[in-house]
Design a protein around this motif. Structure first.
Motif, PDB file in Angstrom:
ATOM      1  N   MET A   1      23.237   1.471  27.275  1.00  0.00           N
ATOM      2  CA  MET A   1      23.870   0.429  26.482  1.00  0.00           C
ATOM      3  C   MET A   1      24.389   1.102  25.062  1.00  0.00           C
ATOM      4  N   PHE A   2      25.351   0.803  24.501  1.00  0.00           N
ATOM      5  CA  PHE A   2      25.573   1.534  23.309  1.00  0.00           C
ATOM      6  C   PHE A   2      25.892   0.518  22.064  1.00  0.00           C
ATOM      7  N   ASP A   3      25.992   0.732  20.850  1.00  0.00           N
ATOM      8  CA  ASP A   3      26.441   0.042  19.799  1.00  0.00           C
ATOM      9  C   ASP A   3      26.490   0.845  18.506  1.00  0.00           C
ATOM     10  N   SER A   4      27.590   0.212  17.690  1.00  0.00           N
ATOM     11  CA  SER A   4      27.764   1.097  16.185  1.00  0.00           C
ATOM     12  C   SER A   4      26.293   1.718  15.631  1.00  0.00           C
ATOM     13  N   GLY A   5      25.385   0.682  15.887  1.00  0.00           N
ATOM     14  CA  GLY A   5      24.125   0.878  15.186  1.00  0.00           C
ATOM     15  C   GLY A   5      23.103  -0.217  15.763  1.00  0.00           C
TER      16      GLY A   5
ATOM     17  N   LEU B   1      29.256  -7.901   6.273  1.00  0.00           N
ATOM     18  CA  LEU B   1      27.697  -8.369   6.853  1.00  0.00           C
ATOM     19  C   LEU B   1      27.299  -7.327   7.503  1.00  0.00           C
ATOM     20  N   VAL B   2      27.946  -6.724   8.450  1.00  0.00           N
ATOM     21  CA  VAL B   2      27.204  -5.454   9.269  1.00  0.00           C
ATOM     22  C   VAL B   2      26.400  -4.616   8.384  1.00  0.00           C
ATOM     23  N   GLU B   3      27.138  -4.219   7.081  1.00  0.00           N
ATOM     24  CA  GLU B   3      26.482  -3.309   6.278  1.00  0.00           C
ATOM     25  C   GLU B   3      25.041  -3.825   5.872  1.00  0.00           C
ATOM     26  N   PHE B   4      24.865  -5.141   5.518  1.00  0.00           N
ATOM     27  CA  PHE B   4      23.670  -5.985   5.154  1.00  0.00           C
ATOM     28  C   PHE B   4      22.416  -5.601   6.260  1.00  0.00           C
ATOM     29  N   VAL B   5      22.929  -5.890   7.623  1.00  0.00           N
ATOM     30  CA  VAL B   5      21.914  -5.691   8.653  1.00  0.00           C
ATOM     31  C   VAL B   5      21.576  -4.310   8.531  1.00  0.00           C
ATOM     32  N   GLU B   6      22.485  -3.340   8.473  1.00  0.00           N
ATOM     33  CA  GLU B   6      22.238  -1.938   8.689  1.00  0.00           C
ATOM     34  C   GLU B   6      21.208  -1.455   7.661  1.00  0.00           C
ATOM     35  N   ARG B   7      20.977  -2.089   6.551  1.00  0.00           N
ATOM     36  CA  ARG B   7      20.175  -1.756   5.631  1.00  0.00           C
ATOM     37  C   ARG B   7      18.956  -2.659   5.681  1.00  0.00           C
ATOM     38  N   GLY B   8      18.907  -3.410   6.255  1.00  0.00           N
ATOM     39  CA  GLY B   8      17.598  -4.032   6.771  1.00  0.00           C
ATOM     40  C   GLY B   8      17.704  -5.472   5.724  1.00  0.00           C
ATOM     41  N   GLN B   9      18.828  -5.804   5.222  1.00  0.00           N
ATOM     42  CA  GLN B   9      18.980  -6.921   4.440  1.00  0.00           C
ATOM     43  C   GLN B   9      19.692  -8.269   5.193  1.00  0.00           C
TER      44      GLN B   9
ATOM     45  N   LEU C   1      30.247 -22.130  16.732  1.00  0.00           N
ATOM     46  CA  LEU C   1      30.781 -20.738  16.362  1.00  0.00           C
ATOM     47  C   LEU C   1      30.132 -19.449  17.028  1.00  0.00           C
ATOM     48  N   LEU C   2      31.025 -18.693  17.551  1.00  0.00           N
ATOM     49  CA  LEU C   2      30.545 -17.818  18.198  1.00  0.00           C
ATOM     50  C   LEU C   2      30.206 -16.600  17.269  1.00  0.00           C
ATOM     51  N   LEU C   3      29.046 -15.802  17.323  1.00  0.00           N
ATOM     52  CA  LEU C   3      28.983 -14.755  16.476  1.00  0.00           C
ATOM     53  C   LEU C   3      29.360 -13.346  17.220  1.00  0.00           C
ATOM     54  N   GLY C   4      30.617 -13.300  16.823  1.00  0.00           N
ATOM     55  CA  GLY C   4      31.355 -12.054  17.722  1.00  0.00           C
ATOM     56  C   GLY C   4      30.994 -10.746  16.990  1.00  0.00           C
ATOM     57  N   CYS C   5      29.828 -10.521  16.687  1.00  0.00           N
ATOM     58  CA  CYS C   5      29.491  -9.073  16.434  1.00  0.00           C
ATOM     59  C   CYS C   5      27.687  -9.154  16.626  1.00  0.00           C
ATOM     60  N   THR C   6      27.438  -8.118  17.325  1.00  0.00           N
ATOM     61  CA  THR C   6      26.140  -8.291  17.885  1.00  0.00           C
ATOM     62  C   THR C   6      24.975  -8.048  16.787  1.00  0.00           C
ATOM     63  N   HIS C   7      25.459  -7.834  15.562  1.00  0.00           N
ATOM     64  CA  HIS C   7      24.648  -7.427  14.361  1.00  0.00           C
ATOM     65  C   HIS C   7      24.242  -9.154  13.760  1.00  0.00           C
ATOM     66  N   TYR C   8      25.078  -9.835  14.003  1.00  0.00           N
ATOM     67  CA  TYR C   8      25.264 -11.211  13.182  1.00  0.00           C
ATOM     68  C   TYR C   8      23.953 -12.203  13.807  1.00  0.00           C
ATOM     69  N   PRO C   9      23.317 -12.074  14.952  1.00  0.00           N
ATOM     70  CA  PRO C   9      22.285 -12.724  15.077  1.00  0.00           C
ATOM     71  C   PRO C   9      21.137 -12.512  14.204  1.00  0.00           C
ATOM     72  N   TYR C  10      21.081 -11.446  13.566  1.00  0.00           N
ATOM     73  CA  TYR C  10      20.089 -10.962  12.700  1.00  0.00           C
ATOM     74  C   TYR C  10      20.279 -11.847  11.143  1.00  0.00           C
ATOM     75  N   LEU C  11      21.609 -12.227  11.162  1.00  0.00           N
ATOM     76  CA  LEU C  11      21.925 -13.371  10.072  1.00  0.00           C
ATOM     77  C   LEU C  11      22.225 -14.787  10.315  1.00  0.00           C
TER      78      LEU C  11
ATOM     79  N   HIS D   1      12.369   3.043  12.385  1.00  0.00           N
ATOM     80  CA  HIS D   1      11.562   2.068  11.380  1.00  0.00           C
ATOM     81  C   HIS D   1      12.396   0.770  11.362  1.00  0.00           C
ATOM     82  N   LEU D   2      13.518   0.769  11.049  1.00  0.00           N
ATOM     83  CA  LEU D   2      14.253  -0.738  10.990  1.00  0.00           C
ATOM     84  C   LEU D   2      14.376  -1.223  12.197  1.00  0.00           C
ATOM     85  N   GLY D   3      14.391  -0.271  13.339  1.00  0.00           N
ATOM     86  CA  GLY D   3      14.728  -0.855  14.554  1.00  0.00           C
ATOM     87  C   GLY D   3      13.433  -1.895  15.037  1.00  0.00           C
ATOM     88  N   ARG D   4      12.367  -1.041  14.879  1.00  0.00           N
ATOM     89  CA  ARG D   4      10.993  -1.988  15.257  1.00  0.00           C
ATOM     90  C   ARG D   4      11.102  -3.042  14.575  1.00  0.00           C
TER      91      ARG D   4
END
Length: 266
Positions: A7-11, A147-155, A180-190, A247-250
């Motif tokens: 499995m892979f993703d940008s982050g 939005l992705v950048e916020f998640v990648e910073r842990g915010q 509404l479909l969250l069409g980016c796998t980062h968005y469930p964190y938001l 760290h953030l992934g955990r």
């Protein structure tokens, strides 16, 4: 010999899909690569994202001997899926079709929305997938840069995130969608912020669980599933800083992500 799921993703976003796969298939091994050294994908040219996807998918096959690949990145899936299916010797699962299937089954008023990165929305992949799934459904889409950048910073909450979400989601709110479909796998964190902006009458749809079911079905059809009495092993890799990824992934994923290793582009 046990072969893992790749499995892979940008982050970090694809970890939402990894979580669903591990929960549904705890007996399967999984190798996850987060391309944090080159994220975000959403604002990059399609040809560049295609190259990244090909490099990572090829590594998963050659270096980790995976039996199936999940493209847990909507941007990569929207521009590279067909190429990967044609060139790889293993089955490939995308997050797009499972998410759309859930979306068209959820709507009541036939007005739905999808949000994603600029690359995903500009690709037209969701318009095509929704039209193929149910031509009677009206789709409104919106790109959500930032939005992705916020998640990648842990915010994942706070006034800055909320203000950006309000501005980006305004066209979707005005369209009167009920799903509404969250069409980016980062968005469930938001999801909490997005839900607050959209209001209580709008159902948020995430592709993680549906993708996990698609993986299960494909493994069964190809007779590639492992014995259910074993406990799967999970390995995580990052093209960026593996210590930060762990760290953030955990925090985002859970205790199974105890450490991460470095993945180097060949």
């Amino acid at each position: 010999m046990v072969q893992p799921i790749g499995m892979f993703d940008s982050g970090f976003g694809g970890l939402t899909v990894a979580r669903a796969v591990i929960d549904l298939l705890p007996h399967e091994d999984l190798v996850y690569i987060g391309d944090t050294g080159r994220y975000p994908y959403g604002n990059k040219p399609a040809a560049e994202v295609q190259r990244f996807a090909h490099e990572i998918a090829t590594s998963l096959v050659n270096d980790f001997d995976v039996k199936l690949i999940v493209v847990a990145c909507n941007t990569a899936a929207s521009v590279a899926l067909e190429q990967l299916k044609e060139t790889l010797p293993v089955p490939v699962v995308s997050v797009i079709e499972p998410g759309v299937s859930a979306l068209v089954q959820t709507t009541r008023n036939k007005r739905v929305g999808v949000i994603g990165t600029v690359g995903t929305i500009d690709s037209g992949a969701y318009e095509h997938a929704v039209g193929a799934a149910d031509a009677s459904v009206s789709l409104v889409s919106a790109a959500c840069p930032g939005l992705v950048e916020f998640v990648e910073r842990g915010q994942t909450s706070g006034p800055e995130v909320t203000l950006l979400a309000q501005r980006l989601l305004a066209p979707i709110v005005d369209a009167g969608v009920d799903s509404l479909l969250l069409g980016c796998t980062h968005y469930p964190y938001l999801a909490r912020v997005i839900s607050d902006v959209m209001g209580p009458d709008v159902v948020l749809v995430s592709s993680g669980d549906e993708t996990a079911f698609a993986v299960k079905k494909m493994l069964e059809v190809a007779e590639l599933q492992e014995d259910t009495d074993r406990v799967g092993e999970h390995s995580f890799y990052s093209s960026g800083d593996p210590e930060w990824f762990a760290h953030l992934g955990r925090r985002l994923f859970g205790p199974e992500l105890s450490d991460a290793q470095s993945w180097i582009v060949k």
